[in-house]
Design a protein around this motif. Structure first.
Motif, PDB file in Angstrom:
ATOM      1  N   LYS A 216      46.079  33.130  35.523  1.00  0.00           N
ATOM      2  CA  LYS A 216      45.037  33.536  36.629  1.00  0.00           C
ATOM      3  C   LYS A 216      45.576  33.411  38.085  1.00  0.00           C
ATOM      4  CE  LYS A 216      41.474  31.379  33.920  1.00  0.00           C
ATOM      5  NZ  LYS A 216      40.486  30.275  33.978  1.00  0.00           N
ATOM      6  N   PHE A 217      45.117  34.745  38.748  1.00  0.00           N
ATOM      7  CA  PHE A 217      46.092  34.727  40.042  1.00  0.00           C
ATOM      8  C   PHE A 217      44.942  34.985  40.984  1.00  0.00           C
ATOM      9  CE2 PHE A 217      48.915  35.875  36.552  1.00  0.00           C
ATOM     10  CZ  PHE A 217      49.944  35.107  36.936  1.00  0.00           C
ATOM     11  N   GLN A 218      45.223  34.782  42.319  1.00  0.00           N
ATOM     12  CA  GLN A 218      44.442  35.147  43.421  1.00  0.00           C
ATOM     13  C   GLN A 218      44.593  36.152  44.201  1.00  0.00           C
ATOM     14  OE1 GLN A 218      44.351  31.575  45.758  1.00  0.00           O
ATOM     15  NE2 GLN A 218      42.820  32.255  47.268  1.00  0.00           N
ATOM     16  N   GLY A 219      43.661  36.842  44.774  1.00  0.00           N
ATOM     17  CA  GLY A 219      44.031  38.123  45.642  1.00  0.00           C
ATOM     18  C   GLY A 219      42.858  39.095  45.522  1.00  0.00           C
ATOM     19  N   GLU A 220      42.883  39.782  46.608  1.00  0.00           N
ATOM     20  CA  GLU A 220      42.068  41.052  46.463  1.00  0.00           C
ATOM     21  C   GLU A 220      42.617  42.135  47.133  1.00  0.00           C
ATOM     22  OE1 GLU A 220      38.027  42.064  49.135  1.00  0.00           O
ATOM     23  OE2 GLU A 220      38.036  40.230  47.969  1.00  0.00           O
ATOM     24  N   LEU A 221      42.475  43.262  46.435  1.00  0.00           N
ATOM     25  CA  LEU A 221      42.991  44.723  46.852  1.00  0.00           C
ATOM     26  C   LEU A 221      41.791  45.671  47.134  1.00  0.00           C
ATOM     27  CD1 LEU A 221      46.038  45.367  44.375  1.00  0.00           C
ATOM     28  CD2 LEU A 221      46.028  44.084  46.612  1.00  0.00           C
ATOM     29  N   ARG A 222      42.036  46.436  48.286  1.00  0.00           N
ATOM     30  CA  ARG A 222      41.097  47.402  48.463  1.00  0.00           C
ATOM     31  C   ARG A 222      41.813  48.843  48.899  1.00  0.00           C
ATOM     32  NH1 ARG A 222      35.759  45.921  49.363  1.00  0.00           N
ATOM     33  NH2 ARG A 222      35.275  44.048  49.305  1.00  0.00           N
ATOM     34  N   PHE A 223      41.260  49.823  48.263  1.00  0.00           N
ATOM     35  CA  PHE A 223      41.759  51.199  48.379  1.00  0.00           C
ATOM     36  C   PHE A 223      40.712  51.978  48.802  1.00  0.00           C
ATOM     37  CE2 PHE A 223      44.480  49.245  45.285  1.00  0.00           C
ATOM     38  CZ  PHE A 223      45.775  49.362  45.708  1.00  0.00           C
ATOM     39  N   GLU A 224      40.572  52.679  50.093  1.00  0.00           N
ATOM     40  CA  GLU A 224      39.623  53.438  50.532  1.00  0.00           C
ATOM     41  C   GLU A 224      40.095  54.716  50.990  1.00  0.00           C
ATOM     42  OE1 GLU A 224      36.640  51.238  52.851  1.00  0.00           O
ATOM     43  OE2 GLU A 224      36.334  49.928  51.215  1.00  0.00           O
ATOM     44  N   ALA A 225      39.451  55.936  50.771  1.00  0.00           N
ATOM     45  CA  ALA A 225      39.941  56.895  51.452  1.00  0.00           C
ATOM     46  C   ALA A 225      38.502  58.034  51.396  1.00  0.00           C
ATOM     47  CB  ALA A 225      40.999  57.588  50.662  1.00  0.00           C
ATOM     48  N   HIS A 226      38.930  59.232  52.206  1.00  0.00           N
ATOM     49  CA  HIS A 226      37.544  60.167  52.193  1.00  0.00           C
ATOM     50  C   HIS A 226      36.446  59.527  52.640  1.00  0.00           C
ATOM     51  CE1 HIS A 226      40.610  62.651  50.032  1.00  0.00           C
ATOM     52  NE2 HIS A 226      40.638  61.685  48.991  1.00  0.00           N
ATOM     53  N   GLY A 227      36.388  58.901  53.977  1.00  0.00           N
ATOM     54  CA  GLY A 227      35.186  58.209  54.362  1.00  0.00           C
ATOM     55  C   GLY A 227      34.699  57.439  53.178  1.00  0.00           C
ATOM     56  N   GLY A 228      35.057  56.702  52.301  1.00  0.00           N
ATOM     57  CA  GLY A 228      34.387  55.835  51.507  1.00  0.00           C
ATOM     58  C   GLY A 228      34.286  56.561  50.105  1.00  0.00           C
ATOM     59  N   MET A 229      34.538  57.752  49.978  1.00  0.00           N
ATOM     60  CA  MET A 229      34.187  58.481  48.712  1.00  0.00           C
ATOM     61  C   MET A 229      35.304  57.723  47.669  1.00  0.00           C
ATOM     62  SD  MET A 229      31.831  60.441  49.014  1.00  0.00           S
ATOM     63  CE  MET A 229      31.746  61.627  47.515  1.00  0.00           C
ATOM     64  N   LEU A 230      36.084  57.438  47.901  1.00  0.00           N
ATOM     65  CA  LEU A 230      37.276  56.813  47.231  1.00  0.00           C
ATOM     66  C   LEU A 230      37.034  55.535  47.500  1.00  0.00           C
ATOM     67  CD1 LEU A 230      40.537  57.819  45.900  1.00  0.00           C
ATOM     68  CD2 LEU A 230      40.244  55.563  46.746  1.00  0.00           C
ATOM     69  N   SER A 231      36.720  54.574  46.650  1.00  0.00           N
ATOM     70  CA  SER A 231      36.523  53.085  47.180  1.00  0.00           C
ATOM     71  C   SER A 231      36.964  52.354  45.662  1.00  0.00           C
ATOM     72  CB  SER A 231      35.332  52.818  47.567  1.00  0.00           C
ATOM     73  OG  SER A 231      35.253  51.390  48.100  1.00  0.00           O
ATOM     74  N   VAL A 232      37.983  51.534  45.818  1.00  0.00           N
ATOM     75  CA  VAL A 232      38.369  50.761  44.932  1.00  0.00           C
ATOM     76  C   VAL A 232      38.716  49.436  45.210  1.00  0.00           C
ATOM     77  CG1 VAL A 232      40.294  50.228  42.860  1.00  0.00           C
ATOM     78  CG2 VAL A 232      39.373  52.673  43.531  1.00  0.00           C
ATOM     79  N   CYS A 233      38.115  48.452  44.360  1.00  0.00           N
ATOM     80  CA  CYS A 233      38.323  47.104  44.710  1.00  0.00           C
ATOM     81  C   CYS A 233      38.635  46.136  43.599  1.00  0.00           C
ATOM     82  CB  CYS A 233      36.906  46.397  45.290  1.00  0.00           C
ATOM     83  SG  CYS A 233      37.262  44.865  45.883  1.00  0.00           S
ATOM     84  N   LEU A 234      39.909  45.715  43.579  1.00  0.00           N
ATOM     85  CA  LEU A 234      40.526  44.862  42.339  1.00  0.00           C
ATOM     86  C   LEU A 234      40.755  43.615  42.696  1.00  0.00           C
ATOM     87  CD1 LEU A 234      43.315  47.400  41.504  1.00  0.00           C
ATOM     88  CD2 LEU A 234      40.889  47.054  40.615  1.00  0.00           C
ATOM     89  N   VAL A 235      39.948  42.430  42.119  1.00  0.00           N
ATOM     90  CA  VAL A 235      40.132  41.166  42.453  1.00  0.00           C
ATOM     91  C   VAL A 235      40.517  39.990  41.683  1.00  0.00           C
ATOM     92  CG1 VAL A 235      38.408  39.288  43.349  1.00  0.00           C
ATOM     93  CG2 VAL A 235      37.957  41.757  44.114  1.00  0.00           C
ATOM     94  N   ASP A 236      41.397  39.083  41.914  1.00  0.00           N
ATOM     95  CA  ASP A 236      41.816  38.141  41.043  1.00  0.00           C
ATOM     96  C   ASP A 236      42.423  38.345  39.869  1.00  0.00           C
ATOM     97  OD1 ASP A 236      41.077  36.433  43.336  1.00  0.00           O
ATOM     98  OD2 ASP A 236      39.202  35.617  42.470  1.00  0.00           O
ATOM     99  N   PRO A 237      43.233  39.057  39.830  1.00  0.00           N
ATOM    100  CA  PRO A 237      44.105  39.729  38.462  1.00  0.00           C
ATOM    101  C   PRO A 237      44.438  38.497  37.383  1.00  0.00           C
ATOM    102  CG  PRO A 237      45.597  39.790  40.140  1.00  0.00           C
ATOM    103  CD  PRO A 237      44.339  39.459  40.869  1.00  0.00           C
TER     104      PRO A 237
END
Length: 161
Positions: free
Chosen positions: A67-88
């Motif tokens: 188990k690992f800790q961390g959060e990734l956020r990818f956002e583009a196109h004014g929020g139309m592309l929004s990806v959140c990946l948490v705690d892999p």
């Protein structure tokens, strides 16, 4: 801890380089926080959390869950592309190995984003290994249906003490 049980200390994973490049080329934002940090090559490093048992067994094969800790956020196109990946997490069982993530900062569900190919592990240096990954069905949805299932993702790099 016996010598055949060496636990992970960190996980490095870039998600998918072309995805990161696309987000940034369109003026989007990529953020790493809450225990995730950006690497020099553009990928991300996550520190191990307590409670995992991912290790090399006496047979030299990866076993258990890390188990690992961390959060990734990818956002583009004014929020139309929004990806959140948490705690892999890397989860190895009788059916193979998966890379899972929480689907939101609320950490309400875990989803399998990728399958790991344990037959193709490449040892790098003492204590490090690289494992190829391929997008799973849940991963297709998490990344916004931009890639078909089994699309190669960036490999996972595990660091063992």
């Amino acid at each position: 801890m016996s010598q055949d049980r060496v636990q992970t200390t960190s996980l490095s994973w870039g998600v998918k380089q072309s995805f990161r490049n696309y987000v940034e080329a369109t003026g989007g934002v990529t953020q790493a926080s809450d225990g995730a940090a950006r690497d020099a090559d553009g990928g991300f490093t996550f520190t191990a959390l307590a409670g995992g048992d991912l290790h090399l067994g006496a047979d030299g094969k990866l076993q258990g869950t890390g188990k690992f800790q961390g959060e990734l956020r990818f956002e583009a196109h004014g929020g139309m592309l929004s990806v959140c990946l948490v705690d892999p997490a890397v989860e190895v069982d009788a059916d193979g190995a998966a890379l899972t993530v929480a689907d939101s900062p609320a950490r309400t569900r875990r989803l399998e984003i990728a399958r790991l190919d344990l037959s193709a592990i490449t040892p790098v240096e003492a204590g490090e290994m690289i494992i190829p990954t391929a997008l799973s069905m849940d991963g297709v949805q998490l990344l916004g249906d931009h890639y078909p299932p089994r699309t190669p993702l960036d490999p996972v790099r595990l660091v063992l003490p």
